[in-house]
Design a protein around this motif. Structure first.
Motif, PDB file in Angstrom:
ATOM      1  N   LEU A  11     -13.426  64.104 -23.272  1.00  0.00           N
ATOM      2  CA  LEU A  11     -13.917  62.763 -23.569  1.00  0.00           C
ATOM      3  C   LEU A  11     -14.297  62.643 -25.037  1.00  0.00           C
ATOM      4  N   ALA A  12     -13.956  61.517 -25.652  1.00  0.00           N
ATOM      5  CA  ALA A  12     -14.314  61.263 -27.049  1.00  0.00           C
ATOM      6  C   ALA A  12     -15.104  59.960 -27.146  1.00  0.00           C
ATOM      7  N   ARG A  13     -16.032  59.948 -28.072  1.00  0.00           N
ATOM      8  CA  ARG A  13     -16.818  58.730 -28.332  1.00  0.00           C
ATOM      9  C   ARG A  13     -17.299  58.803 -29.767  1.00  0.00           C
ATOM     10  N   HIS A  14     -17.407  57.662 -30.410  1.00  0.00           N
ATOM     11  CA  HIS A  14     -17.844  57.666 -31.806  1.00  0.00           C
ATOM     12  C   HIS A  14     -19.274  58.171 -31.949  1.00  0.00           C
ATOM     13  N   SER A  15     -19.548  58.779 -33.100  1.00  0.00           N
ATOM     14  CA  SER A  15     -20.906  59.097 -33.521  1.00  0.00           C
ATOM     15  C   SER A  15     -21.273  58.137 -34.646  1.00  0.00           C
ATOM     16  N   PHE A  16     -22.476  57.573 -34.580  1.00  0.00           N
ATOM     17  CA  PHE A  16     -22.927  56.673 -35.633  1.00  0.00           C
ATOM     18  C   PHE A  16     -24.109  57.261 -36.392  1.00  0.00           C
ATOM     19  N   GLY A  17     -24.260  58.582 -36.292  1.00  0.00           N
ATOM     20  CA  GLY A  17     -25.291  59.275 -37.051  1.00  0.00           C
ATOM     21  C   GLY A  17     -26.689  58.816 -36.678  1.00  0.00           C
ATOM     22  N   GLY A  18     -27.624  59.071 -37.574  1.00  0.00           N
ATOM     23  CA  GLY A  18     -28.991  58.601 -37.406  1.00  0.00           C
ATOM     24  C   GLY A  18     -29.300  57.624 -38.520  1.00  0.00           C
ATOM     25  N   THR A  19     -29.854  56.470 -38.192  1.00  0.00           N
ATOM     26  CA  THR A  19     -30.140  55.465 -39.218  1.00  0.00           C
ATOM     27  C   THR A  19     -31.577  54.971 -39.095  1.00  0.00           C
ATOM     28  N   PRO A  20     -32.156  54.470 -40.196  1.00  0.00           N
ATOM     29  CA  PRO A  20     -33.541  53.997 -40.165  1.00  0.00           C
ATOM     30  C   PRO A  20     -33.773  52.862 -39.171  1.00  0.00           C
ATOM     31  N   THR A  21     -32.730  52.071 -38.868  1.00  0.00           N
ATOM     32  CA  THR A  21     -32.927  50.910 -38.006  1.00  0.00           C
ATOM     33  C   THR A  21     -32.769  51.226 -36.524  1.00  0.00           C
ATOM     34  N   THR A  22     -32.078  52.308 -36.184  1.00  0.00           N
ATOM     35  CA  THR A  22     -31.865  52.610 -34.769  1.00  0.00           C
ATOM     36  C   THR A  22     -32.516  53.913 -34.327  1.00  0.00           C
ATOM     37  N   GLY A  23     -32.865  54.765 -35.268  1.00  0.00           N
ATOM     38  CA  GLY A  23     -33.555  55.996 -34.886  1.00  0.00           C
ATOM     39  C   GLY A  23     -32.708  57.241 -35.075  1.00  0.00           C
ATOM     40  N   ASP A  24     -33.192  58.316 -34.520  1.00  0.00           N
ATOM     41  CA  ASP A  24     -32.642  59.640 -34.782  1.00  0.00           C
ATOM     42  C   ASP A  24     -31.476  59.977 -33.851  1.00  0.00           C
ATOM     43  N   TYR A  25     -30.266  59.643 -34.259  1.00  0.00           N
ATOM     44  CA  TYR A  25     -29.054  60.032 -33.530  1.00  0.00           C
ATOM     45  C   TYR A  25     -29.100  59.583 -32.066  1.00  0.00           C
ATOM     46  N   VAL A  26     -28.970  58.291 -31.849  1.00  0.00           N
ATOM     47  CA  VAL A  26     -29.135  57.742 -30.504  1.00  0.00           C
ATOM     48  C   VAL A  26     -27.905  56.999 -29.982  1.00  0.00           C
ATOM     49  N   LEU A  27     -26.951  56.633 -30.839  1.00  0.00           N
ATOM     50  CA  LEU A  27     -25.838  55.793 -30.412  1.00  0.00           C
ATOM     51  C   LEU A  27     -24.567  56.593 -30.130  1.00  0.00           C
ATOM     52  N   GLY A  28     -23.762  56.107 -29.172  1.00  0.00           N
ATOM     53  CA  GLY A  28     -22.518  56.785 -28.852  1.00  0.00           C
ATOM     54  C   GLY A  28     -22.771  58.231 -28.472  1.00  0.00           C
ATOM     55  N   PHE A  29     -21.951  59.124 -29.047  1.00  0.00           N
ATOM     56  CA  PHE A  29     -22.154  60.558 -28.834  1.00  0.00           C
ATOM     57  C   PHE A  29     -23.019  61.176 -29.938  1.00  0.00           C
ATOM     58  N   SER A  30     -23.731  60.339 -30.699  1.00  0.00           N
ATOM     59  CA  SER A  30     -24.606  60.855 -31.762  1.00  0.00           C
ATOM     60  C   SER A  30     -25.636  61.859 -31.271  1.00  0.00           C
ATOM     61  N   PRO A  31     -26.170  61.733 -30.019  1.00  0.00           N
ATOM     62  CA  PRO A  31     -27.136  62.745 -29.560  1.00  0.00           C
ATOM     63  C   PRO A  31     -26.587  64.170 -29.556  1.00  0.00           C
ATOM     64  N   LEU A  32     -25.256  64.325 -29.559  1.00  0.00           N
ATOM     65  CA  LEU A  32     -24.675  65.671 -29.602  1.00  0.00           C
ATOM     66  C   LEU A  32     -24.947  66.358 -30.933  1.00  0.00           C
ATOM     67  N   GLN A  33     -25.336  65.560 -31.947  1.00  0.00           N
ATOM     68  CA  GLN A  33     -25.686  66.134 -33.247  1.00  0.00           C
ATOM     69  C   GLN A  33     -26.904  67.044 -33.119  1.00  0.00           C
ATOM     70  N   LYS A  34     -27.807  66.688 -32.197  1.00  0.00           N
ATOM     71  CA  LYS A  34     -29.080  67.402 -32.062  1.00  0.00           C
ATOM     72  C   LYS A  34     -29.205  68.161 -30.740  1.00  0.00           C
ATOM     73  N   ILE A  35     -28.157  68.218 -29.960  1.00  0.00           N
ATOM     74  CA  ILE A  35     -28.247  68.839 -28.637  1.00  0.00           C
ATOM     75  C   ILE A  35     -28.576  70.330 -28.732  1.00  0.00           C
ATOM     76  N   ASP A  36     -29.391  70.803 -27.798  1.00  0.00           N
ATOM     77  CA  ASP A  36     -29.729  72.227 -27.704  1.00  0.00           C
ATOM     78  C   ASP A  36     -29.121  72.746 -26.400  1.00  0.00           C
ATOM     79  N   VAL A  37     -27.935  73.346 -26.497  1.00  0.00           N
ATOM     80  CA  VAL A  37     -27.238  73.789 -25.280  1.00  0.00           C
ATOM     81  C   VAL A  37     -27.904  74.997 -24.627  1.00  0.00           C
ATOM     82  N   SER A  38     -28.827  75.640 -25.324  1.00  0.00           N
ATOM     83  CA  SER A  38     -29.550  76.749 -24.692  1.00  0.00           C
ATOM     84  C   SER A  38     -30.421  76.243 -23.540  1.00  0.00           C
TER      85      SER A  38
END
Length: 267
Positions: free
Chosen positions: A147-174
């Motif tokens: 599966l693919a989905r866009h990442s929109f990073g983290g921005t001051p107006t929406t918060g810390d990596y919350v849109l699309g697959f952006s949460p994968l930027q901070k995921i802790d797979v452990s």
């Protein structure tokens, strides 16, 4: 006279040039932050619109179109701007929906991945609207569900990596967070255990192996690597690839309330 005397010194020229460079870089970064925030706001509205659409089981497909575009990052135009998002969403063509995918906030995931429709292929229109499939023989809960989905990073107006697959930027797979797919009748639960960041240009073979090299019953999530907070790299070379095995299949009605809440589209 004083200005001419100042400019006549090498250090004077250096200070002026340094100031101009700082202004230029500051302006460029400021515009990049503004543009990223504008794009993120548009993506947020699009996500909310999809969450408000109720599931129509009669419109779900079981046989994906073999002529679809399945290559994430090659057959689409990179991370779209706010204007491009609207253009792609309104472009000609039919979206063939297979189901929904997403997850809730949990240990290992600081932000949830909102419940998004899974559409056939990874074209501009698909990725501007929801989640795309990276193989022609995609079936929920069977084989390797790429599966693919866009990442929109983290921005001051929406918060810390919350849109699309952006949460994968901070995921802790452990922490082995769970990811879910549904067709409104069943829910398929995957446990995410592996995360890779791969440069597609310099190491295409590694990318192909990470996404397509395994036929086990699992999910493989792919998005662009956007590590610099507040900006968006429209054509990044690196991809985040997160994967994990299928661990449970159950009737949607029997799923925990917290899991069903990921998919408000299912009545």
């Amino acid at each position: 006279m004083a200005l001419n005397k100042f400019w006549s010194h090498w250090w004077g020229k250096l200070l002026v040039l340094g100031a101009l460079l700082a202004l230029g870089l500051g302006g460029y970064f400021g515009y990049s932050v503004y543009e990223a925030s504008h794009t993120a706001q548009e993506a947020k509205l699009s996500e909310q619109a999809q969450l408000n659409k109720k599931l129509n089981p009669k419109k779900l497909v079981t046989q994906p179109d073999p002529n679809g575009q399945y290559s994430y990052g090659n057959d689409n135009s990179g991370i779209p701007t706010a204007k491009q998002l609207k253009t792609f969403q309104q472009s000609k063509g039919t979206l063939s929906q297979i189901g929904y995918a997403g997850t809730n906030k949990q240990p290992g995931l600081k932000a949830p991945i909102s419940g998004s429709p899974i559409f056939v292929g990874a074209s501009d229109k698909v990725l501007a609207t929801g989640t795309g499939t990276l193989s022609a023989n995609f079936k929920l809960g069977e084989g390797n569900n790429q599966l693919a989905r866009h990442s929109f990073g983290g921005t001051p107006t929406t918060g810390d990596y919350v849109l699309g697959f952006s949460p994968l930027q901070k995921i802790d797979v452990s922490k082995q967070p769970k990811f879910y797919e549904t067709d409104g009748t069943k829910i398929y639960t995957y446990r995410l255990t592996k995360r890779q960041v791969i440069d597609v240009k310099s190491n295409p073979k590694a990318y192909q192996n990470a996404v397509y090299g395994d036929t086990a019953t699992k999910v493989t999530l792919v998005t662009c690597d956007e590590p610099i907070y507040g900006t968006i790299n429209r054509h990044p070379d690196k991809r985040i690839v997160v994967s994990g095995a299928l661990v449970d299949t159950q009737a949607f009605k029997d799923a925990p309330t917290s899991v069903k809440a990921i998919f408000p589209q299912v009545a």
